[in-house]
Design a protein around this motif. Structure first.
Motif, short mmCIF file in Angstrom:
data_model
loop_
_atom_site.label_atom_id
_atom_site.label_comp_id
_atom_site.label_asym_id
_atom_site.label_seq_id
_atom_site.Cartn_x
_atom_site.Cartn_y
_atom_site.Cartn_z
N ARG A 5 0.83 -1.21 0.00
CA ARG A 5 0.00 0.00 0.00
C ARG A 5 0.87 1.26 0.00
O ARG A 5 0.56 2.24 -0.70
N GLN A 7 1.93 6.63 -6.94
CA GLN A 7 0.85 7.51 -7.39
C GLN A 7 1.24 8.97 -7.20
O GLN A 7 1.01 9.81 -8.08
N THR A 42 -4.04 8.98 -11.29
CA THR A 42 -5.34 9.08 -10.62
C THR A 42 -5.57 7.90 -9.67
O THR A 42 -6.17 8.05 -8.61
N SER A 43 -5.08 6.72 -10.03
CA SER A 43 -5.27 5.53 -9.20
C SER A 43 -3.99 4.70 -9.20
O SER A 43 -3.15 4.83 -10.10
N GLY A 44 -3.85 3.85 -8.18
CA GLY A 44 -2.65 3.02 -8.11
C GLY A 44 -2.85 1.82 -7.20
O GLY A 44 -3.62 1.87 -6.24
N SER A 45 -2.16 0.75 -7.52
CA SER A 45 -2.17 -0.45 -6.68
C SER A 45 -0.82 -1.14 -6.80
O SER A 45 -0.08 -0.91 -7.76
N LEU A 80 -0.68 1.62 -12.32
CA LEU A 80 -1.21 2.96 -12.17
C LEU A 80 -2.20 3.25 -13.30
O LEU A 80 -2.02 2.78 -14.43
N ASP A 99 -4.51 6.29 -15.44
CA ASP A 99 -4.64 7.71 -15.81
C ASP A 99 -3.41 8.49 -15.36
O ASP A 99 -3.46 9.29 -14.44
N SER A 123 -2.83 3.53 -18.69
CA SER A 123 -2.26 2.79 -17.56
C SER A 123 -0.76 2.61 -17.75
O SER A 123 -0.25 2.61 -18.88
#
Length: 225
Positions: free
Chosen positions: A34, A41, A47-50, A75, A77, A88
């Motif tokens: 996390r 990010q 805009t989003s990430g994992s 990731l 956007d 991505s």
């Protein structure tokens, strides 16, 4: 009978201890992943990430050995210079080495080195259209067996275009002998210093490359500050 009860009790205690250690290990791995996703990010403006970490047990690998087998970051956007946003960016990193003291004492994932990695960048047809100023679509497979990039040209013509990578990381699209697009895909810090290859997908184009060794900009992008 008493010995049997004691033996069962010992087994139960062992099972509970093992379960607690496994839970602690998975929890620590989740927190570390996390933290990496959040840093990636922030570093890229995505805009989003994992993120996910491979290998078990995590605590032994990261704190005992100071490394993990693999790190996967995705990731969505992602800005890549003026006027371009990548649908991505995905990287798979191998042999990721950490600062063990920082991880244990400060709960910060400070990456010191990464042996190798692969990066994949996806650009959607909507973004190709927005950046080029011409309507770009994906057509049926052409002579090469992969989907074709189609571009609407003046006069109401739609022509098959050629999408290539130039100078290692510049996405170029040429339609009807005219340049339609020329953008640098290496403007995100997560994919740097690598020669990209390109393929056309059903939703746009996909550029990929191998990084070995992984450059400092990538290490900084996934490392807590």
């Amino acid at each position: 009978m008493i010995f049997g009860m004691i033996r069962r009790l010992v087994y139960l205690v062992v099972i509970l201890v093992v379960a607690a250690l496994v839970g602690l290990d998975f929890g620590a791995k989740w927190l570390a992943a996390r933290a990496v996703a959040a840093q990636a990010q922030r570093s890229t403006g995505a805009t989003s990430g994992s993120a996910s970490i491979s290998g078990f047990p995590f605590l032994y690998d990261a704190i005992g050995q100071g490394r993990v087998q693999g790190l996967h970051v995705h990731l969505g956007d992602v800005p890549a210079g003026p006027g371009l946003r990548l649908q991505s960016v995905t990287v798979d990193l191998s042999q990721v080495h950490f600062d063990r003291h920082s991880l244990w004492a400060h709960r910060k994932v400070r990456v010191t080195s990464i042996t190798s990695g692969t990066g994949v960048i996806d650009v959607s047809v909507a973004e190709l259209t927005a950046v080029s100023g011409r309507t770009v679509t994906i057509g049926p497979p052409g002579p090469a067996g992969q989907p074709q990039v189609l571009v609407d040209m003046p006069g109401g013509r739609t022509v098959a275009a050629t999408a290539t990578i130039a100078s290692g990381h510049f996405l170029q699209i040429v339609a009807g002998g005219l340049p339609v697009l020329n953008v640098d895909l290496a403007r995100t810090p997560l994919v740097q210093d690598c020669a990209m290859s390109l393929r056309v997908t059903g939703s746009g184009v996909e550029a990929s490359c191998t990084m070995s060794p992984v450059p400092p900009s990538v290490i900084a992008a996934v490392s807590s500050r």
